[in-house]
Design a protein around this motif. Sequence first.
Motif, PDB file in Angstrom:
ATOM      1  N   VAL A 158      -0.296  10.102   9.682  1.00  0.00           N
ATOM      2  CA  VAL A 158       0.448   9.688   8.499  1.00  0.00           C
ATOM      3  C   VAL A 158       0.357   8.171   8.381  1.00  0.00           C
ATOM      4  O   VAL A 158       0.609   7.455   9.350  1.00  0.00           O
ATOM      5  N   VAL A 159      -0.042   7.678   7.198  1.00  0.00           N
ATOM      6  CA  VAL A 159      -0.113   6.245   6.922  1.00  0.00           C
ATOM      7  C   VAL A 159       0.861   5.933   5.799  1.00  0.00           C
ATOM      8  O   VAL A 159       0.804   6.537   4.725  1.00  0.00           O
ATOM      9  N   LEU A 160       1.779   4.999   6.071  1.00  0.00           N
ATOM     10  CA  LEU A 160       2.751   4.561   5.075  1.00  0.00           C
ATOM     11  C   LEU A 160       2.366   3.183   4.563  1.00  0.00           C
ATOM     12  O   LEU A 160       1.765   2.396   5.291  1.00  0.00           O
ATOM     13  N   ALA A 161       2.728   2.907   3.327  1.00  0.00           N
ATOM     14  CA  ALA A 161       2.458   1.593   2.740  1.00  0.00           C
ATOM     15  C   ALA A 161       3.554   1.267   1.745  1.00  0.00           C
ATOM     16  O   ALA A 161       4.266   2.151   1.262  1.00  0.00           O
ATOM     17  N   THR A 162       3.685  -0.023   1.450  1.00  0.00           N
ATOM     18  CA  THR A 162       4.575  -0.446   0.378  1.00  0.00           C
ATOM     19  C   THR A 162       3.727  -0.614  -0.869  1.00  0.00           C
ATOM     20  O   THR A 162       2.558  -0.997  -0.778  1.00  0.00           O
ATOM     21  N   PRO A 163       4.275  -0.328  -2.031  1.00  0.00           N
ATOM     22  CA  PRO A 163       3.483  -0.449  -3.262  1.00  0.00           C
ATOM     23  C   PRO A 163       3.188  -1.914  -3.579  1.00  0.00           C
ATOM     24  O   PRO A 163       3.907  -2.814  -3.167  1.00  0.00           O
ATOM     25  N   ASP A 164       2.113  -2.133  -4.338  1.00  0.00           N
ATOM     26  CA  ASP A 164       1.764  -3.484  -4.762  1.00  0.00           C
ATOM     27  C   ASP A 164       2.767  -3.988  -5.792  1.00  0.00           C
ATOM     28  O   ASP A 164       3.104  -5.156  -5.814  1.00  0.00           O
ATOM     29  N   GLU A 165       3.217  -3.084  -6.672  1.00  0.00           N
ATOM     30  CA  GLU A 165       4.200  -3.430  -7.695  1.00  0.00           C
ATOM     31  C   GLU A 165       5.585  -3.062  -7.183  1.00  0.00           C
ATOM     32  O   GLU A 165       5.747  -2.059  -6.505  1.00  0.00           O
ATOM     33  N   PRO A 166       6.617  -3.843  -7.494  1.00  0.00           N
ATOM     34  CA  PRO A 166       7.952  -3.551  -6.976  1.00  0.00           C
ATOM     35  C   PRO A 166       8.533  -2.228  -7.466  1.00  0.00           C
ATOM     36  O   PRO A 166       9.101  -1.487  -6.705  1.00  0.00           O
ATOM     37  N   SER A 167       8.400  -1.890  -8.747  1.00  0.00           N
ATOM     38  CA  SER A 167       8.949  -0.624  -9.250  1.00  0.00           C
ATOM     39  C   SER A 167       7.791   0.295  -9.597  1.00  0.00           C
ATOM     40  O   SER A 167       7.059   0.077 -10.538  1.00  0.00           O
ATOM     41  N   ILE A 214       6.340  -3.908  12.285  1.00  0.00           N
ATOM     42  CA  ILE A 214       5.273  -4.753  11.731  1.00  0.00           C
ATOM     43  C   ILE A 214       5.866  -5.794  10.783  1.00  0.00           C
ATOM     44  O   ILE A 214       5.473  -6.968  10.801  1.00  0.00           O
ATOM     45  N   ALA A 215       6.840  -5.385   9.951  1.00  0.00           N
ATOM     46  CA  ALA A 215       7.468  -6.321   9.018  1.00  0.00           C
ATOM     47  C   ALA A 215       8.245  -7.402   9.770  1.00  0.00           C
ATOM     48  O   ALA A 215       8.203  -8.578   9.395  1.00  0.00           O
ATOM     49  N   ASP A 216       8.954  -7.024  10.828  1.00  0.00           N
ATOM     50  CA  ASP A 216       9.691  -8.006  11.624  1.00  0.00           C
ATOM     51  C   ASP A 216       8.739  -8.979  12.311  1.00  0.00           C
ATOM     52  O   ASP A 216       9.023 -10.176  12.394  1.00  0.00           O
ATOM     53  N   ARG A 217       7.620  -8.459  12.804  1.00  0.00           N
ATOM     54  CA  ARG A 217       6.639  -9.311  13.480  1.00  0.00           C
ATOM     55  C   ARG A 217       6.050 -10.342  12.517  1.00  0.00           C
ATOM     56  O   ARG A 217       5.856 -11.505  12.866  1.00  0.00           O
ATOM     57  N   ASP A 218       5.782  -9.909  11.280  1.00  0.00           N
ATOM     58  CA  ASP A 218       5.170 -10.797  10.291  1.00  0.00           C
ATOM     59  C   ASP A 218       6.196 -11.624   9.524  1.00  0.00           C
ATOM     60  O   ASP A 218       5.818 -12.474   8.715  1.00  0.00           O
ATOM     61  N   GLY A 219       7.481 -11.371   9.740  1.00  0.00           N
ATOM     62  CA  GLY A 219       8.518 -12.114   9.047  1.00  0.00           C
ATOM     63  C   GLY A 219       8.650 -11.745   7.589  1.00  0.00           C
ATOM     64  O   GLY A 219       8.981 -12.569   6.750  1.00  0.00           O
ATOM     65  N   VAL A 220       8.397 -10.466   7.261  1.00  0.00           N
ATOM     66  CA  VAL A 220       8.456  -9.982   5.886  1.00  0.00           C
ATOM     67  C   VAL A 220       9.672  -9.071   5.747  1.00  0.00           C
ATOM     68  O   VAL A 220       9.962  -8.272   6.632  1.00  0.00           O
ATOM     69  N   PHE A 221      10.374  -9.192   4.614  1.00  0.00           N
ATOM     70  CA  PHE A 221      11.493  -8.285   4.357  1.00  0.00           C
ATOM     71  C   PHE A 221      10.949  -6.918   3.971  1.00  0.00           C
ATOM     72  O   PHE A 221      10.029  -6.813   3.156  1.00  0.00           O
ATOM     73  N   LEU A 222      11.509  -5.868   4.566  1.00  0.00           N
ATOM     74  CA  LEU A 222      11.056  -4.507   4.261  1.00  0.00           C
ATOM     75  C   LEU A 222      12.260  -3.630   3.962  1.00  0.00           C
ATOM     76  O   LEU A 222      13.180  -3.521   4.774  1.00  0.00           O
ATOM     77  N   ASP A 223      12.237  -3.017   2.799  1.00  0.00           N
ATOM     78  CA  ASP A 223      13.227  -2.010   2.435  1.00  0.00           C
ATOM     79  C   ASP A 223      12.581  -0.655   2.676  1.00  0.00           C
ATOM     80  O   ASP A 223      11.520  -0.356   2.130  1.00  0.00           O
ATOM     81  N   GLU A 224      13.216   0.173   3.518  1.00  0.00           N
ATOM     82  CA  GLU A 224      12.611   1.457   3.896  1.00  0.00           C
ATOM     83  C   GLU A 224      12.417   2.385   2.706  1.00  0.00           C
ATOM     84  O   GLU A 224      11.563   3.262   2.738  1.00  0.00           O
ATOM     85  N   THR A 225      13.209   2.200   1.656  1.00  0.00           N
ATOM     86  CA  THR A 225      13.072   3.071   0.492  1.00  0.00           C
ATOM     87  C   THR A 225      11.821   2.751  -0.318  1.00  0.00           C
ATOM     88  O   THR A 225      11.426   3.543  -1.171  1.00  0.00           O
ATOM     89  N   ASP A 226      11.189   1.590  -0.074  1.00  0.00           N
ATOM     90  CA  ASP A 226       9.958   1.226  -0.776  1.00  0.00           C
ATOM     91  C   ASP A 226       8.728   1.897  -0.181  1.00  0.00           C
ATOM     92  O   ASP A 226       7.696   1.986  -0.834  1.00  0.00           O
ATOM     93  N   LEU A 227       8.818   2.339   1.072  1.00  0.00           N
ATOM     94  CA  LEU A 227       7.652   2.928   1.733  1.00  0.00           C
ATOM     95  C   LEU A 227       7.305   4.280   1.119  1.00  0.00           C
ATOM     96  O   LEU A 227       8.178   5.086   0.829  1.00  0.00           O
ATOM     97  N   TYR A 228       6.012   4.504   0.934  1.00  0.00           N
ATOM     98  CA  TYR A 228       5.545   5.807   0.473  1.00  0.00           C
ATOM     99  C   TYR A 228       4.378   6.258   1.351  1.00  0.00           C
ATOM    100  O   TYR A 228       3.770   5.458   2.057  1.00  0.00           O
ATOM    101  N   ILE A 229       4.069   7.526   1.310  1.00  0.00           N
ATOM    102  CA  ILE A 229       3.007   8.083   2.146  1.00  0.00           C
ATOM    103  C   ILE A 229       1.682   7.863   1.430  1.00  0.00           C
ATOM    104  O   ILE A 229       1.351   8.560   0.473  1.00  0.00           O
ATOM    105  N   ALA A 230       0.941   6.862   1.890  1.00  0.00           N
ATOM    106  CA  ALA A 230      -0.336   6.512   1.275  1.00  0.00           C
ATOM    107  C   ALA A 230      -1.415   7.517   1.660  1.00  0.00           C
ATOM    108  O   ALA A 230      -2.202   7.946   0.816  1.00  0.00           O
TER     109      ALA A 230
END
Length: 133
Positions: free
Chosen positions: A111-120, A62-78
């Motif tokens: 299982v639904v994963l998401a990136t947080p709104d805040e970086p840290s 999804i990140a590649d399709r949208d042209g967004v950089f994604l770090d796998e360590t940022d993903l959490y189980i929403a």
Amino acid sequence: MVESMARVRQIRVTPQKARRVVNLIRGMRAVEAVAILKHQPQAVSEPLGKVVASAIANAQVIADRDGVFLDETDLYIAKAFVDEGITLKRFRPRAQGRAFRINKRTSHITVVLATPDEPSLGSRAGAKQKVSK
């Protein structure tokens, strides 16, 4: 914000047993959850680890399709939940010509994963941050 989902259906484990393991990883970082599930003794931990890994791969697509950089360590189980699937009904012969029913339950795991709104965000996605004044 990138959000991805993965689902496994008709897995041959009871929903009650699957929910015990799903509750263990809910709110964790996805990479940590995969590592924890590798070492859990429960039978459902192997397919659940595959579902989380699949959701990570879906997020990358999804990140590649949208042209967004994604770090796998940022993903959490929403969200992570277990629904009841179909029940296979079997019969066991008993004394004096009787038969008792055996229910073989199945589960649907989502299982639904998401990136947080805040970086840290810290170690847990749902944890509240203390604000010092």
